[in-house]
Design a protein around this motif. Structure first.
Motif, PDB file in Angstrom:
ATOM      1  N   ASN A  70       0.848  -1.182   0.000  1.00 58.05           N
ATOM      2  CA  ASN A  70       0.000   0.000   0.000  1.00 58.05           C
ATOM      3  C   ASN A  70       0.883   1.231   0.000  1.00 58.05           C
ATOM      4  O   ASN A  70       1.760   1.378   0.863  1.00 58.05           O
ATOM      5  CB  ASN A  70      -0.904  -0.013   1.233  1.00 58.05           C
ATOM      6  N   GLU A  71       0.686   2.125  -0.940  1.00 58.04           N
ATOM      7  CA  GLU A  71       1.581   3.257  -1.111  1.00 58.04           C
ATOM      8  C   GLU A  71       1.334   4.370  -0.110  1.00 58.04           C
ATOM      9  O   GLU A  71       2.096   5.326  -0.045  1.00 58.04           O
ATOM     10  CB  GLU A  71       1.488   3.760  -2.553  1.00 58.04           C
ATOM     11  N   GLU A  72       0.262   4.274   0.661  1.00 57.50           N
ATOM     12  CA  GLU A  72      -0.002   5.276   1.682  1.00 57.50           C
ATOM     13  C   GLU A  72       0.414   4.797   3.070  1.00 57.50           C
ATOM     14  O   GLU A  72       0.912   5.581   3.878  1.00 57.50           O
ATOM     15  CB  GLU A  72      -1.489   5.649   1.680  1.00 57.50           C
ATOM     16  N   THR A  73       0.198   3.508   3.356  1.00 59.25           N
ATOM     17  CA  THR A  73       0.495   2.989   4.690  1.00 59.25           C
ATOM     18  C   THR A  73       1.713   2.089   4.730  1.00 59.25           C
ATOM     19  O   THR A  73       2.272   1.847   5.796  1.00 59.25           O
ATOM     20  CB  THR A  73      -0.702   2.193   5.233  1.00 59.25           C
ATOM     21  N   GLY A  74       2.111   1.542   3.591  1.00 56.50           N
ATOM     22  CA  GLY A  74       3.221   0.604   3.559  1.00 56.50           C
ATOM     23  C   GLY A  74       2.850  -0.804   3.947  1.00 56.50           C
ATOM     24  O   GLY A  74       3.709  -1.684   4.011  1.00 56.50           O
ATOM     25  N   ALA A  75       1.561  -1.073   4.208  1.00 59.13           N
ATOM     26  CA  ALA A  75       1.132  -2.414   4.580  1.00 59.13           C
ATOM     27  C   ALA A  75       1.276  -3.362   3.397  1.00 59.13           C
ATOM     28  O   ALA A  75       1.147  -2.964   2.234  1.00 59.13           O
ATOM     29  CB  ALA A  75      -0.324  -2.390   5.045  1.00 59.13           C
ATOM     30  N   CYS A  76       1.538  -4.630   3.693  1.00 64.08           N
ATOM     31  CA  CYS A  76       1.682  -5.647   2.655  1.00 64.08           C
ATOM     32  C   CYS A  76       0.416  -6.481   2.572  1.00 64.08           C
ATOM     33  O   CYS A  76      -0.013  -7.082   3.566  1.00 64.08           O
ATOM     34  CB  CYS A  76       2.879  -6.543   2.966  1.00 64.08           C
ATOM     35  N   ASP A  77      -0.195  -6.532   1.394  1.00 68.97           N
ATOM     36  CA  ASP A  77      -1.387  -7.340   1.155  1.00 68.97           C
ATOM     37  C   ASP A  77      -0.936  -8.702   0.634  1.00 68.97           C
ATOM     38  O   ASP A  77      -0.560  -8.845  -0.522  1.00 68.97           O
ATOM     39  CB  ASP A  77      -2.294  -6.642   0.145  1.00 68.97           C
ATOM     40  N   PHE A  78      -1.012  -9.704   1.492  1.00 63.96           N
ATOM     41  CA  PHE A  78      -0.550 -11.032   1.122  1.00 63.96           C
ATOM     42  C   PHE A  78      -1.505 -11.745   0.155  1.00 63.96           C
ATOM     43  O   PHE A  78      -1.175 -12.804  -0.380  1.00 63.96           O
ATOM     44  CB  PHE A  78      -0.335 -11.890   2.379  1.00 63.96           C
ATOM     45  N   HIS A  79      -2.675 -11.167  -0.077  1.00 65.82           N
ATOM     46  CA  HIS A  79      -3.608 -11.745  -1.047  1.00 65.82           C
ATOM     47  C   HIS A  79      -3.280 -11.301  -2.470  1.00 65.82           C
ATOM     48  O   HIS A  79      -3.712 -11.933  -3.436  1.00 65.82           O
ATOM     49  CB  HIS A  79      -5.049 -11.342  -0.714  1.00 65.82           C
ATOM     50  N   ALA A  80      -2.558 -10.202  -2.626  1.00 68.25           N
ATOM     51  CA  ALA A  80      -2.227  -9.682  -3.953  1.00 68.25           C
ATOM     52  C   ALA A  80      -1.312 -10.660  -4.682  1.00 68.25           C
ATOM     53  O   ALA A  80      -0.543 -11.402  -4.067  1.00 68.25           O
ATOM     54  CB  ALA A  80      -1.558  -8.315  -3.822  1.00 68.25           C
TER      55      ALA A  80
ATOM     56  N   LYS B 230       2.920 -15.014  -4.937  1.00 70.87           N
ATOM     57  CA  LYS B 230       2.050 -16.169  -4.758  1.00 70.87           C
ATOM     58  C   LYS B 230       2.329 -17.228  -5.813  1.00 70.87           C
ATOM     59  O   LYS B 230       2.667 -16.904  -6.957  1.00 70.87           O
ATOM     60  CB  LYS B 230       0.579 -15.738  -4.849  1.00 70.87           C
ATOM     61  N   ALA B 231       2.152 -18.473  -5.420  1.00 76.22           N
ATOM     62  CA  ALA B 231       2.322 -19.576  -6.391  1.00 76.22           C
ATOM     63  C   ALA B 231       1.202 -19.519  -7.419  1.00 76.22           C
ATOM     64  O   ALA B 231       0.071 -19.138  -7.113  1.00 76.22           O
ATOM     65  CB  ALA B 231       2.300 -20.915  -5.664  1.00 76.22           C
ATOM     66  N   PRO B 232       1.476 -19.880  -8.678  1.00 77.96           N
ATOM     67  CA  PRO B 232       0.443 -19.878  -9.724  1.00 77.96           C
ATOM     68  C   PRO B 232      -0.614 -20.926  -9.434  1.00 77.96           C
ATOM     69  O   PRO B 232      -0.339 -21.958  -8.798  1.00 77.96           O
ATOM     70  CB  PRO B 232       1.226 -20.194 -11.002  1.00 77.96           C
ATOM     71  N   ALA B 233      -1.834 -20.657  -9.887  1.00 76.43           N
ATOM     72  CA  ALA B 233      -2.923 -21.602  -9.677  1.00 76.43           C
ATOM     73  C   ALA B 233      -2.659 -22.918 -10.399  1.00 76.43           C
ATOM     74  O   ALA B 233      -2.994 -24.002  -9.919  1.00 76.43           O
ATOM     75  CB  ALA B 233      -4.235 -20.992 -10.161  1.00 76.43           C
ATOM     76  N   THR B 234      -2.023 -22.832 -11.569  1.00 75.83           N
ATOM     77  CA  THR B 234      -1.647 -24.015 -12.326  1.00 75.83           C
ATOM     78  C   THR B 234      -0.142 -24.193 -12.277  1.00 75.83           C
ATOM     79  O   THR B 234       0.596 -23.372 -12.842  1.00 75.83           O
ATOM     80  CB  THR B 234      -2.094 -23.887 -13.799  1.00 75.83           C
ATOM     81  N   PRO B 235       0.364 -25.212 -11.601  1.00 77.28           N
ATOM     82  CA  PRO B 235       1.808 -25.385 -11.478  1.00 77.28           C
ATOM     83  C   PRO B 235       2.456 -25.561 -12.850  1.00 77.28           C
ATOM     84  O   PRO B 235       1.882 -26.174 -13.751  1.00 77.28           O
ATOM     85  CB  PRO B 235       1.945 -26.682 -10.654  1.00 77.28           C
TER      86      PRO B 235
END
Length: 291
Positions: free
Chosen positions: A134-144, A283-288
């Motif tokens: 996040n460019e305002e808070t610096g938080a990391c979104d692990f879902h991205a 993140k790992a790809p949905a299809t290996p």
């Protein structure tokens, strides 16, 4: 992985300054398998290893105090850069490289935590992926699905590559020269990425060359309360974790479990700035990928 990590307010302010100037142009024994995982080539041309899901014992029963409270950790699959981010990787995104030792195949160094996070977002945008930071808070979104720095647990899991010894090749530090550039052989400088032997999972320079930023804030007692699944580090902290040791580190500081911390903006830095770099994960790809 779930949840978001937070970083100190002063780091968030630094991030705002860094992100505003970025170009968005596009260009324990593990339960994981022992064989070499597959490598994929990203849209941007980087090679990444598909690290398999598994579990391992994180920390050490005979190391430093902050390595104690060795504990079992479960890790989801993820992709990790096969090599440390090089100066050529850095500059092809249109970002000036701050390195002291100059050379396109040398690892990018003198990179603050803030700059490393900024690079991750720029690389994500260049490949049409969702940025993690996040460019305002610096938080990391692990879902991205974009790039980020590895958690400390991901880094150690990938470094150990299914081993439980001090190093991925055993516990005899006399063998380090085949795998790492460090104080005994580096001649006080970095070296091109990928010249030494990889670890069992095909990752190069996990030991030495440059110490690597992790996403986690540092807490010497974190292991005592760390969750068992995909730990993401403390919610806040003044310093951030570095792993792997560097060209100026002793053999002991290159152990898989060895922990080091540094100010994310290099204020009152303890480790030499030109000994600090990073590599990315996503993140790992949905299809290996096919091996």
């Amino acid at each position: 992985m779930t949840g978001k990590s937070r970083i100190p307010t002063f780091v968030a302010i630094l991030l705002l300054g860094m992100f505003s100037g970025l170009s968005c142009e596009k260009p324990g024994v593990s339960s994981a398998p022992a064989d070499t995982p597959p490598t994929i080539t990203t849209k941007g041309g980087a090679e990444m290893v598909l690290i398999p899901a598994g579990s391992f014992e994180m920390g050490s029963r005979h190391g430093k105090e902050d390595e104690a409270a060795a504990h079992r950790v479960n890790i989801d699959a993820f992709l990790m850069d096969k090599y440390e981010v090089t100066q050529a990787d850095y500059e092809k995104l249109g970002i000036p490289c701050p390195s002291h030792f100059k050379g396109p195949t040398l690892p990018a160094e003198q990179v603050t935590w803030v700059q490393a996070a900024s690079y991750c977002n720029a690389r994500s945008r260049a490949e049409d992926l969702q940025p993690c930071y996040n460019e305002e808070t610096g938080a990391c979104d692990f879902h991205a699905d974009g790039y980020r720095l590895p958690t400390e647990a991901e880094w150690e899991y990938a470094c150990r590559a299914g081993t439980s010894t001090d190093y991925s090749f055993g516990s005899d530090s006399r063998n380090l020269g085949a795998y790492a550039w460090f104080a005994d052989n580096a001649s006080k400088t970095t070296h091109p990425a990928g010249q030494k032997k990889p670890n069992p999972w095909g990752l190069f320079d996990m030991y030495g060359n440059v110490a690597e930023w992790c996403n986690d804030a540092y807490d010497k007692d974190y292991y005592k309360n760390s969750p068992a699944a995909n730990p993401q580090g403390p919610a806040d902290g003044k310093e951030y974790v570095l792993r792997g040791g560097s060209w100026k580190s002793s053999a002991d500081a290159l152990r898989s479990a060895y922990r080091l911390s540094e100010n994310p903006g290099f204020s009152d830095a303890c480790l030499a700035r030109d000994a600090i770099g990073f590599r990315c994960v996503r993140k790992a790809p949905a299809t290996p990928p096919v091996k």
